[in-house]
Design an enzyme around this catalytic site. Structure first.
Site, PDB file in Angstrom:
ATOM      1  N   ARG A  15      48.924  30.819  30.618  1.00  0.00           N
ATOM      2  CA  ARG A  15      48.188  29.820  31.390  1.00  0.00           C
ATOM      3  C   ARG A  15      47.399  28.901  30.453  1.00  0.00           C
ATOM      4  O   ARG A  15      47.272  29.154  29.264  1.00  0.00           O
ATOM      5  CB  ARG A  15      47.244  30.517  32.375  1.00  0.00           C
ATOM      6  CG  ARG A  15      47.933  31.242  33.502  1.00  0.00           C
ATOM      7  CD  ARG A  15      46.968  32.098  34.327  1.00  0.00           C
ATOM      8  NE  ARG A  15      46.532  33.292  33.600  1.00  0.00           N
ATOM      9  CZ  ARG A  15      45.699  34.205  34.081  1.00  0.00           C
ATOM     10  NH1 ARG A  15      45.186  34.040  35.301  1.00  0.00           N
ATOM     11  NH2 ARG A  15      45.373  35.268  33.371  1.00  0.00           N
ATOM     12  N   LYS A  75      41.334  33.111  29.955  1.00  0.00           N
ATOM     13  CA  LYS A  75      40.931  34.487  29.697  1.00  0.00           C
ATOM     14  C   LYS A  75      39.746  34.548  28.748  1.00  0.00           C
ATOM     15  O   LYS A  75      39.397  33.580  28.076  1.00  0.00           O
ATOM     16  CB  LYS A  75      42.108  35.278  29.115  1.00  0.00           C
ATOM     17  CG  LYS A  75      43.217  35.543  30.113  1.00  0.00           C
ATOM     18  CD  LYS A  75      42.713  36.274  31.358  1.00  0.00           C
ATOM     19  CE  LYS A  75      42.287  37.705  31.077  1.00  0.00           C
ATOM     20  NZ  LYS A  75      41.773  38.395  32.293  1.00  0.00           N
ATOM     21  N   TYR A  94      37.220  33.132  32.590  1.00  0.00           N
ATOM     22  CA  TYR A  94      37.027  34.504  33.051  1.00  0.00           C
ATOM     23  C   TYR A  94      36.461  35.306  31.887  1.00  0.00           C
ATOM     24  O   TYR A  94      36.937  35.188  30.749  1.00  0.00           O
ATOM     25  CB  TYR A  94      38.363  35.128  33.489  1.00  0.00           C
ATOM     26  CG  TYR A  94      38.900  34.613  34.796  1.00  0.00           C
ATOM     27  CD1 TYR A  94      38.214  34.837  35.987  1.00  0.00           C
ATOM     28  CD2 TYR A  94      40.104  33.929  34.853  1.00  0.00           C
ATOM     29  CE1 TYR A  94      38.705  34.365  37.187  1.00  0.00           C
ATOM     30  CE2 TYR A  94      40.613  33.460  36.055  1.00  0.00           C
ATOM     31  CZ  TYR A  94      39.905  33.677  37.230  1.00  0.00           C
ATOM     32  OH  TYR A  94      40.398  33.212  38.420  1.00  0.00           O
ATOM     33  N   HIS A  96      34.729  38.941  32.526  1.00  0.00           N
ATOM     34  CA  HIS A  96      34.840  40.374  32.822  1.00  0.00           C
ATOM     35  C   HIS A  96      34.072  41.193  31.785  1.00  0.00           C
ATOM     36  O   HIS A  96      34.636  42.043  31.084  1.00  0.00           O
ATOM     37  CB  HIS A  96      36.311  40.793  32.879  1.00  0.00           C
ATOM     38  CG  HIS A  96      37.119  40.049  33.904  1.00  0.00           C
ATOM     39  ND1 HIS A  96      36.883  40.181  35.261  1.00  0.00           N
ATOM     40  CD2 HIS A  96      38.150  39.176  33.779  1.00  0.00           C
ATOM     41  CE1 HIS A  96      37.743  39.412  35.924  1.00  0.00           C
ATOM     42  NE2 HIS A  96      38.504  38.799  35.050  1.00  0.00           N
ATOM     43  N   GLU A 118      34.526  34.582  37.514  1.00  0.00           N
ATOM     44  CA  GLU A 118      34.548  35.647  38.513  1.00  0.00           C
ATOM     45  C   GLU A 118      33.205  35.928  39.177  1.00  0.00           C
ATOM     46  O   GLU A 118      33.147  36.709  40.130  1.00  0.00           O
ATOM     47  CB  GLU A 118      35.105  36.949  37.909  1.00  0.00           C
ATOM     48  CG  GLU A 118      34.190  37.657  36.933  1.00  0.00           C
ATOM     49  CD  GLU A 118      34.370  37.196  35.492  1.00  0.00           C
ATOM     50  OE1 GLU A 118      33.826  37.860  34.585  1.00  0.00           O
ATOM     51  OE2 GLU A 118      35.047  36.161  35.260  1.00  0.00           O
ATOM     52  N   ASP A 269      41.023  44.722  34.830  1.00  0.00           N
ATOM     53  CA  ASP A 269      40.225  43.767  34.052  1.00  0.00           C
ATOM     54  C   ASP A 269      38.728  44.005  34.223  1.00  0.00           C
ATOM     55  O   ASP A 269      37.918  43.470  33.468  1.00  0.00           O
ATOM     56  CB  ASP A 269      40.597  42.310  34.368  1.00  0.00           C
ATOM     57  CG  ASP A 269      40.519  41.969  35.836  1.00  0.00           C
ATOM     58  OD1 ASP A 269      40.016  42.798  36.620  1.00  0.00           O
ATOM     59  OD2 ASP A 269      40.975  40.873  36.209  1.00  0.00           O
ATOM     60  N   MET A 300      47.675  39.930  34.909  1.00  0.00           N
ATOM     61  CA  MET A 300      48.904  39.857  35.692  1.00  0.00           C
ATOM     62  C   MET A 300      49.346  38.422  35.996  1.00  0.00           C
ATOM     63  O   MET A 300      50.516  38.079  35.826  1.00  0.00           O
ATOM     64  CB  MET A 300      48.756  40.654  36.987  1.00  0.00           C
ATOM     65  CG  MET A 300      48.693  42.142  36.795  1.00  0.00           C
ATOM     66  SD  MET A 300      48.454  43.043  38.352  1.00  0.00           S
ATOM     67  CE  MET A 300      50.013  42.708  39.197  1.00  0.00           C
TER      68      MET A 300
END
Length: 370
Positions: A15, A75, A94, A96, A118, A269, A300
């Site tokens: 991505r 990510k 993101y 996490h 998130e 994650d 994913m």
């Protein structure tokens, strides 16, 4: 503002943080945008598409990290990227952080202002930047389970929809949020016998839209354990915003499951909701514990980057524009956007992350004003 999007460096991540239409909006507002060469190739976007939208192409990620005031990614920054971050820079991606103390320490040490997709919420308490990828991951989870149940993949040799008087596969989904309901949509469409386990009656009522095509069960760990024993596949879709995922299934329960059963832990994650879960990659997605096939890929949606990139960008677009236009003032004006702030100038500004890692918590407003 100078906005940059580097090529993702996480394994098997295809991505990209910005698409040409958003670049065009940014440049039309007077912002400069740089994209690392090849960053969009996995999503079917060429350098020439970005140039046509007004971006410049940078030869290296180092150039992006050195010059950009706002870095937009998909990510979490990998260790090599974290060393390039600097105080005063804005990082939007993101993160996490709850299960990742190493990343958290590095972000604190860098002084960067890190905003996590998130944990941005809205007036209804939803997580608008998590929803599109949760939909993708949930729908993928059932597809993955169907494939892994095939005997050549180590599964029980069960067809999800059954056939010719043979019962369909029993699919247990832990969590009825966006991931869980998306997984249920696909599982029902494939003809599975579906049970969704939720934590309270209100959550069960939200599954009424399925019109009796699944069982919604309010269950604790004991109830979950009992369901797992007869399951062909269990999909972990539990989420506590910003915090570590709850461990809902013990190693003992996994050991007692049917041999060749499948676990798909979408919660990985955030640390995973099975005691036996550990992160895997698209290149090496599975491993077996006590005869149970585990799939625990932490990114994913990265396997379907065209769909994922455009779905994610549609959600992040207004926030990227707000950051570019207003900088940190965007947080002061919007409490829901401010909830996305996880780290600022060495301080942890998300309580769930601070609690998960045993670190000091500083309210976002207090940190920003300091």
């Amino acid at each position: 503002m100078f906005v940059g999007a580097p090529k993702e460096s996480k394994a098997d991540e295809y991505r990209v943080g910005l698409i040409p239409s958003v670049v065009r909006e940014l440049t039309s507002r007077g912002h400069r945008v740089a994209i690392e060469t090849g960053a969009g190739v996995g999503a079917g976007i060429g350098d020439e598409d970005y140039v046509a939208a007004g971006a410049e192409i940078s030869a290296t990620a180092d150039d992006i990290f050195r010059r950009a005031e706002l870095i937009v990614k998909v990510k979490e920054p990998q260790a090599s990227e974290r060393r390039k971050l600097r105080r005063g820079q804005l990082l939007f991606t993101y993160l996490h952080l709850a299960p990742d103390p190493g990343q958290t320490r590095d972000l604190m040490a860098s002084g960067v202002t890190a905003i996590a997709y998130e944990t941005v919420d809205d007036a209804a308490g939803r997580l608008p930047l998590l929803v599109p990828m949760s939909q993708v991951a949930g729908r993928m989870a059932t597809q993955v389970a169907a494939h892994l149940l095939e005997r050549p993949q180590g599964g029980r040799g069960v067809l999800i929809g059954g056939a010719g008087g043979v019962a369909p596969a029993r699919i247990i989904i832990l969590g009825g949020g966006t991931v869980g309901s998306s997984a249920a949509d696909v599982a029902i469409g494939m003809g599975a016998d579906v049970t969704v386990v939720v934590h309270n009656a209100e959550a069960a009522e939200q599954l009424a839209r399925f019109d009796g095509r699944l069982r919604a069960v309010v269950g604790d760990r004991d109830a979950i354990a009992a369901l797992c024993l007869s399951a062909d596949a269990v999909i972990g879709a539990a989420l506590v915003p910003g915090a570590r995922a709850p461990r809902l299934v013990s190693a003992a329960t996994v050991a007692a499951m049917q041999k060749g059963a499948v676990i798909v832990d979408v919660s990985i994650d955030q640390g995973g909701c099975f005691e036996t879960s550990r992160p895997t990659t698209h290149a090496h997605p599975t491993y077996v514990v006590d005869g149970v096939v585990h799939y625990c890929v932490a990114n994913m949606p990265g396997a379907v980057p065209r769909t994922s990139t455009f779905a994610l960008s549609g959600a992040t677009r207004p926030f990227v524009l707000a950051l570019a236009d207003k900088g940190r003032a965007a947080f002061l004006e919007d409490a829901h956007f401010r909830n996305g702030l996880n780290v600022h100038d060495g301080m942890i500004t998300c309580r769930a992350v601070a609690d998960a890692l045993g670190l000091a918590y500083t309210p976002a407003l207090e940190a920003l004003k300091a």
